[in-house]
Design a protein around this motif. Structure first.
Motif, mmCIF file in Angstrom:
data_model
loop_
_atom_site.group_PDB
_atom_site.id
_atom_site.type_symbol
_atom_site.label_atom_id
_atom_site.label_comp_id
_atom_site.label_asym_id
_atom_site.label_seq_id
_atom_site.Cartn_x
_atom_site.Cartn_y
_atom_site.Cartn_z
ATOM 1 N N PHE A 21 83.112 -35.308 76.744
ATOM 2 C CA PHE A 21 83.807 -34.565 77.788
ATOM 3 C C PHE A 21 84.391 -33.257 77.236
ATOM 4 O O PHE A 21 84.240 -32.195 77.842
ATOM 5 C CB PHE A 21 84.915 -35.441 78.390
ATOM 6 N N LEU A 22 85.049 -33.328 76.096
ATOM 7 C CA LEU A 22 85.635 -32.119 75.498
ATOM 8 C C LEU A 22 84.559 -31.101 75.121
ATOM 9 O O LEU A 22 84.729 -29.895 75.353
ATOM 10 C CB LEU A 22 86.463 -32.482 74.258
ATOM 11 N N ASP A 23 83.455 -31.589 74.561
ATOM 12 C CA ASP A 23 82.353 -30.696 74.201
ATOM 13 C C ASP A 23 81.782 -30.011 75.434
ATOM 14 O O ASP A 23 81.529 -28.793 75.436
ATOM 15 C CB ASP A 23 81.262 -31.482 73.473
ATOM 16 N N LYS A 24 81.610 -30.768 76.501
ATOM 17 C CA LYS A 24 81.087 -30.203 77.751
ATOM 18 C C LYS A 24 82.058 -29.166 78.318
ATOM 19 O O LYS A 24 81.635 -28.114 78.801
ATOM 20 C CB LYS A 24 80.834 -31.317 78.763
ATOM 21 N N CYS A 25 83.349 -29.449 78.254
ATOM 22 C CA CYS A 25 84.361 -28.480 78.729
ATOM 23 C C CYS A 25 84.286 -27.189 77.923
ATOM 24 O O CYS A 25 84.323 -26.094 78.495
ATOM 25 C CB CYS A 25 85.764 -29.069 78.619
ATOM 26 N N LEU A 26 84.195 -27.288 76.611
ATOM 27 C CA LEU A 26 84.102 -26.101 75.761
ATOM 28 C C LEU A 26 82.868 -25.271 76.103
ATOM 29 O O LEU A 26 82.938 -24.043 76.225
ATOM 30 C CB LEU A 26 84.070 -26.495 74.284
ATOM 31 N N LYS A 27 81.743 -25.942 76.278
ATOM 32 C CA LYS A 27 80.500 -25.236 76.595
ATOM 33 C C LYS A 27 80.572 -24.570 77.965
ATOM 34 O O LYS A 27 80.250 -23.393 78.111
ATOM 35 C CB LYS A 27 79.307 -26.199 76.582
ATOM 36 N N GLU A 28 80.973 -25.328 78.968
ATOM 37 C CA GLU A 28 80.940 -24.809 80.327
ATOM 38 C C GLU A 28 82.057 -23.806 80.621
ATOM 39 O O GLU A 28 81.970 -23.060 81.588
ATOM 40 C CB GLU A 28 80.934 -25.964 81.330
ATOM 41 N N CYS A 29 83.076 -23.782 79.796
ATOM 42 C CA CYS A 29 84.113 -22.745 79.914
ATOM 43 C C CYS A 29 83.780 -21.546 79.022
ATOM 44 O O CYS A 29 84.597 -20.642 78.859
ATOM 45 C CB CYS A 29 85.476 -23.315 79.547
ATOM 46 N N LEU A 30 82.601 -21.570 78.444
ATOM 47 C CA LEU A 30 82.071 -20.479 77.612
ATOM 48 C C LEU A 30 82.905 -20.226 76.358
ATOM 49 O O LEU A 30 82.927 -19.119 75.825
ATOM 50 C CB LEU A 30 81.961 -19.190 78.439
ATOM 51 N N LEU A 31 83.555 -21.259 75.862
ATOM 52 C CA LEU A 31 84.439 -21.095 74.711
ATOM 53 C C LEU A 31 83.720 -21.215 73.367
ATOM 54 O O LEU A 31 84.325 -21.006 72.326
ATOM 55 C CB LEU A 31 85.583 -22.115 74.776
ATOM 56 N N LEU A 32 82.437 -21.525 73.388
ATOM 57 C CA LEU A 32 81.689 -21.662 72.141
ATOM 58 C C LEU A 32 80.826 -20.440 71.835
ATOM 59 O O LEU A 32 80.084 -20.433 70.862
ATOM 60 C CB LEU A 32 80.810 -22.921 72.188
ATOM 61 N N LEU A 33 80.924 -19.415 72.679
ATOM 62 C CA LEU A 33 80.121 -18.208 72.493
ATOM 63 C C LEU A 33 81.053 -17.009 72.326
ATOM 64 O O LEU A 33 81.481 -16.387 73.301
ATOM 65 C CB LEU A 33 79.194 -18.004 73.700
ATOM 66 N N PRO A 34 81.410 -16.657 71.075
ATOM 67 C CA PRO A 34 82.398 -15.604 70.838
ATOM 68 C C PRO A 34 82.027 -14.244 71.441
ATOM 69 O O PRO A 34 82.891 -13.536 71.973
ATOM 70 C CB PRO A 34 82.496 -15.504 69.319
ATOM 71 N N GLU A 35 80.752 -13.886 71.390
ATOM 72 C CA GLU A 35 80.333 -12.595 71.935
ATOM 73 C C GLU A 35 80.552 -12.564 73.454
ATOM 74 O O GLU A 35 81.011 -11.564 74.014
ATOM 75 C CB GLU A 35 78.858 -12.351 71.602
ATOM 76 N N LEU A 36 80.257 -13.664 74.075
ATOM 77 C CA LEU A 36 80.450 -13.793 75.515
ATOM 78 C C LEU A 36 81.936 -13.767 75.868
ATOM 79 O O LEU A 36 82.348 -13.124 76.838
ATOM 80 C CB LEU A 36 79.811 -15.097 75.985
ATOM 81 N N SER A 125 70.099 -14.594 76.826
ATOM 82 C CA SER A 125 69.694 -15.115 75.514
ATOM 83 C C SER A 125 70.370 -16.442 75.217
ATOM 84 O O SER A 125 69.763 -17.328 74.605
ATOM 85 C CB SER A 125 69.989 -14.099 74.407
ATOM 86 N N SER A 126 71.594 -16.626 75.678
ATOM 87 C CA SER A 126 72.293 -17.895 75.461
ATOM 88 C C SER A 126 71.784 -18.983 76.391
ATOM 89 O O SER A 126 71.905 -20.171 76.087
ATOM 90 C CB SER A 126 73.801 -17.714 75.681
ATOM 91 N N ALA A 127 71.217 -18.583 77.525
ATOM 92 C CA ALA A 127 70.745 -19.557 78.515
ATOM 93 C C ALA A 127 69.576 -20.380 77.989
ATOM 94 O O ALA A 127 69.345 -21.492 78.467
ATOM 95 C CB ALA A 127 70.364 -18.848 79.808
#
Length: 147
Positions: A21-36, A125-127
């Motif tokens: 759940f936490l991993d999914k939240c990080l991904k879907e809140c775009l928190l794992l892509l610093p450039e984004l 590119s991230s997609a």
């Protein structure tokens, strides 16, 4: 997560579901892509600057009639002697202010659109790695075509 927790049989499963759940939240809140994140932060900053400028312009436009009333009352004696007295520089000031406001708004719009358009390729590119970004990338890339 709630549904999965109902079926958990051990504390290890609860931890596993929570981590997922936490991993999914990080991904879907775009928190794992610093450039984004930097692009989104820039967009947010532009929106806040625009809101502050708009608030300032609104307060200024409310104060302008008060100033005009004060100047009208100080010119009251002139008006009574000359009939309808008019300040010839007043329309020029209004036109200049309107032009400056329009230029400011257009500047914010250009900056925002530039940042938004530069976000599209990053999302595209991230997609490839994160399919949930595909729809967002397509929407952003399509924004420029609708104008």
């Amino acid at each position: 997560m709630h549904g999965r927790l109902q079926t958990a049989k051990s504390i290890d499963e609860v931890i596993q579901y929570h981590d997922f759940f936490l991993d999914k939240c990080l991904k879907e809140c775009l928190l794992l892509l610093p450039e984004l994140l930097k692009k989104v932060e820039k967009l947010k900053s532009l929106c806040l600057q625009y809101a502050a400028a708009t608030q300032w312009l609104i307060s200024l436009s409310i104060d302008i009639p008060k100033l005009e009333e004060e100047s009208d009352s100080s010119l009251g004696s002139k008006k009574s002697k000359q009939g309808r007295s008019r300040n010839p520089s007043q329309p020029q000031k209004v036109i200049t202010k309107n032009s400056a406001v329009t230029d400011s708004i257009l500047k914010f719009e250009r900056e925002f659109n530039d940042e938004l358009q530069s976000l599209g390729p990053i999302l595209s590119s991230s997609a490839q790695a994160e399919p949930y970004l595909t729809h967002l990338a397509q929407w952003i890339l399509g924004v420029g075509n609708d104008q």
